[in-house]
Write an enzyme that holds these catalytic residues in place. Structure first.
Site, PDB file in Angstrom:
ATOM      1  N   SER A 185      17.510 -10.969 -13.885  1.00  0.00           N
ATOM      2  CA  SER A 185      18.383 -11.283 -12.752  1.00  0.00           C
ATOM      3  C   SER A 185      19.760 -10.655 -12.957  1.00  0.00           C
ATOM      4  CB  SER A 185      18.519 -12.803 -12.643  1.00  0.00           C
ATOM      5  OG  SER A 185      19.449 -13.131 -11.645  1.00  0.00           O
ATOM      6  N   GLY A 213      16.110 -13.676  -9.874  1.00  0.00           N
ATOM      7  CA  GLY A 213      15.169 -14.032 -10.928  1.00  0.00           C
ATOM      8  C   GLY A 213      14.081 -14.965 -10.420  1.00  0.00           C
ATOM      9  N   THR A 214      14.462 -15.886  -9.552  1.00  0.00           N
ATOM     10  CA  THR A 214      13.489 -16.848  -9.023  1.00  0.00           C
ATOM     11  C   THR A 214      12.374 -16.123  -8.267  1.00  0.00           C
ATOM     12  OG1 THR A 214      15.218 -18.522  -8.836  1.00  0.00           O
ATOM     13  CG2 THR A 214      13.237 -18.859  -7.508  1.00  0.00           C
ATOM     14  N   CYS A 249      22.134 -35.319 -11.939  1.00  0.00           N
ATOM     15  CA  CYS A 249      22.067 -36.579 -11.209  1.00  0.00           C
ATOM     16  C   CYS A 249      20.759 -36.630 -10.412  1.00  0.00           C
ATOM     17  CB  CYS A 249      23.264 -36.674 -10.268  1.00  0.00           C
ATOM     18  SG  CYS A 249      23.518 -38.320  -9.693  1.00  0.00           S
ATOM     19  N   THR A 270      14.037  -4.067   3.395  1.00  0.00           N
ATOM     20  CA  THR A 270      14.910  -2.899   3.213  1.00  0.00           C
ATOM     21  C   THR A 270      15.655  -2.990   1.882  1.00  0.00           C
ATOM     22  OG1 THR A 270      15.144  -2.741   5.591  1.00  0.00           O
ATOM     23  CG2 THR A 270      16.830  -1.624   4.279  1.00  0.00           C
ATOM     24  N   HIS A 273      22.798 -11.308 -11.801  1.00  0.00           N
ATOM     25  CA  HIS A 273      24.056 -12.049 -11.958  1.00  0.00           C
ATOM     26  C   HIS A 273      24.219 -12.680 -13.338  1.00  0.00           C
ATOM     27  CE1 HIS A 273      22.890 -16.430 -11.227  1.00  0.00           C
ATOM     28  NE2 HIS A 273      21.780 -15.822 -10.883  1.00  0.00           N
ATOM     29  N   GLN A 277      17.645 -14.840 -19.105  1.00  0.00           N
ATOM     30  CA  GLN A 277      18.800 -15.059 -19.990  1.00  0.00           C
ATOM     31  C   GLN A 277      18.849 -14.065 -21.149  1.00  0.00           C
ATOM     32  OE1 GLN A 277      21.355 -16.949 -19.499  1.00  0.00           O
ATOM     33  NE2 GLN A 277      20.613 -18.265 -17.846  1.00  0.00           N
ATOM     34  N   ASN A 298      17.747 -21.136 -21.125  1.00  0.00           N
ATOM     35  CA  ASN A 298      19.061 -21.089 -20.481  1.00  0.00           C
ATOM     36  C   ASN A 298      19.981 -22.213 -20.934  1.00  0.00           C
ATOM     37  OD1 ASN A 298      16.740 -22.104 -18.859  1.00  0.00           O
ATOM     38  ND2 ASN A 298      18.349 -23.024 -17.607  1.00  0.00           N
TER      39      ASN A 298
HETATM   40  N1  PLP Z   1      15.156 -18.149 -15.198  1.00  0.00           N
HETATM   41  C1  PLP Z   1      16.141 -18.518 -16.024  1.00  0.00           C
HETATM   42  C2  PLP Z   1      15.859 -18.702 -17.476  1.00  0.00           C
HETATM   43  C3  PLP Z   1      17.422 -18.750 -15.519  1.00  0.00           C
HETATM   44  O1  PLP Z   1      18.395 -19.141 -16.344  1.00  0.00           O
HETATM   45  C4  PLP Z   1      17.653 -18.570 -14.128  1.00  0.00           C
HETATM   46  C5  PLP Z   1      18.986 -18.861 -13.548  1.00  0.00           C
HETATM   47  O2  PLP Z   1      19.722 -19.676 -14.052  1.00  0.00           O
HETATM   48  C6  PLP Z   1      16.589 -18.148 -13.313  1.00  0.00           C
HETATM   49  C7  PLP Z   1      15.354 -17.959 -13.889  1.00  0.00           C
HETATM   50  C8  PLP Z   1      16.772 -17.935 -11.859  1.00  0.00           C
HETATM   51  O3  PLP Z   1      17.494 -16.750 -11.593  1.00  0.00           O
HETATM   52  P1  PLP Z   1      18.206 -16.532 -10.192  1.00  0.00           P
HETATM   53  O4  PLP Z   1      19.408 -17.405 -10.169  1.00  0.00           O
HETATM   54  O5  PLP Z   1      18.547 -15.081 -10.148  1.00  0.00           O
HETATM   55  O6  PLP Z   1      17.204 -16.894  -9.144  1.00  0.00           O
END
Ligand code: PLP
Length: 389
Positions: A201, A74-75, A327, A239, A203, A181, A153
């Protein structure tokens, strides 16, 4: 190693890979390991698997298969969308986002500020809601992109995406939506929603970690983030990760099939948990917009306890959840989301996010309802906030 049984209520952090997903991926490691871009028929077979997965993802979100670009997470999808929108519109130097985004978007906002862009950070009210008039007023002629998450999230709050998309399009800016999410939990139809880019994403919806998707609407000018080979029609070099792509395709198919059923089952368990905790523990409030929330998420702030201490004590019983504080330089700080909502200090510190999935059970909820209230009581007895009261 003997496994201790866990109560897993941290599904917004990551989810268990669905057995059906693991099963379909298995042969793709040691037997069907060709390169999907190779000319030979072994590679061609992999390309067909990838294309099938592309269709499955597209189907879940109402997109066309050619609008789906596989990424690593997702990032990466968020970073790519933002940099593509800005690079393809170099004359526009204004970016809009919210104060409650995931760091994958927040960090891009800060980077852009350092590079001389102007960034508007939209705030939220005490229930985590956006002011749509403020959004409309902030969009200018030189706004390249508005980036707003679909669902938060931490609190599960869902933003009104139909209204947001209408406003952004009326004003002529591009819209990126971090739907990491929301995908698999909320019905999304990109045939109806005029969004330019969308991130998801694997996972978070029972596919493995390390696979994501960037949706790019047909006709949107695009600049790749990773450059190199011509994979993904030149939109993402590297790839193709065939096993993970296939796993994500299957996970999307399952999400489409079970979403309605899950909404009923999971929200019933979430509500049982939330009601039970609120009934047993005084001075506790639910964070976020309780009416417009992901069906699996409950973020609750408990006055006069520390979230980290709650997590550590729950951990002794195998209960996994998340706190709303992190933290930072040696001291516990409430998260940027709770701060943006103005959650009172003594509550924000004791915020816990419980997030369920289709694999959550009533027995898990019962365990938390039995174990958690005495933990809060014990911690409050020694809390510096309540001592002497
Ligand atoms: N955006 C949101 C709202 C998320 O909750 C997360 C992961 O917690 C991400 C982006 C990032 O996804 P990834 O862990 O696949 O990089």
């Amino acid at each position: 190693m003997a496994e201790r049984s866990i109560v897993y209520l941290d599904n917004n952090a990551t989810t268990r890979v669905a057995p059906e997903v693991a099963e379909i991926m298995q042969p793709l490691f040691c037997d069907l390991y060709g390169n999907a871009s190779s000319m030979h028929s072994f590679g061609g077979q992999m390309a067909r698997y990838v294309n099938r997965a592309r269709e499955q993802v597209a189907e879940l979100i109402g997109a066309q298969p050619e609008e789906i670009v596989f990424t690593s997470c997702g990032t990466e999808s968020d970073n790519t969308a933002i940099s593509s929108a800005l690079e393809t519109q170099p004359e526009k130097r204004h970016f809009i986002t919210t104060r409650v985004e995931h760091p994958a978007v927040l960090a891009m906002g800060h980077l852009l500020e350092n590079r001389g862009y102007e960034v508007t950070w939209l705030g939220v009210d005490s229930r985590g809601r956006l002011d749509l008039d403020e959004l409309a007023a902030s969009i200018r002629k030189d706004t390249a992109l508005v980036s707003i998450m679909y669902a938060n999230n931490e609190t599960g709050t869902i933003f009104p995406m139909r209204d947001i998309a209408r406003i952004v399009k009326e004003k002529g800016a591009q819209l990126h939506v971090d739907a990491v999410q929301a995908v698999g939990k909320e019905p999304i139809d990109l045939g109806e929603l005029p969004i330019d880019y969308l991130a998801l994403s694997g996972h978070k919806l029972h596919a493995p970690k390390g696979i994501g998707v960037l949706y790019v609407r047909r006709g949107t000018r695009f600049r790749p983030y990773l450059r190199g080979g011509h994979q993904e029609r030149g939109r993402r070099a590297g790839t193709e990760n065939v096993p993970y792509i296939v796993g994500l395709g299957k996970a999307c198919e399952l999400a489409a099939r079970f979403m309605q059923e899950e909404r009923v089952q999971v929200s019933a368990l979430r509500d049982k948990l939330e009601k039970g905790l609120l009934a047993a523990i005084p001075n506790a409030i639910v964070n976020g917009d309780v009416e417009k929330r992901l069906f699996n998420t409950s973020s609750i702030a408990f006055e006069a306890v520390e979230g980290e201490a709650l997590l550590l004590m729950m951990d002794q019983y195998g209960i996994c959840a998340s706190s709303g504080s992190a933290c930072t330089s040696g001291s516990l700080e409430p998260s940027h989301v709770l701060r943006a909502m103005g959650v009172p200090f003594t509550y924000a510190h004791g915020s816990i996010r419980f997030s369920l999935s289709r694999y959550s059970t009533e027995a898990e909820i019962d365990t938390v309802l039995e174990v958690f209230p005495p933990i809060v009581k014990k911690l409050r007895e020694i809390s510096p906030f309540t001592r002497g009261r």
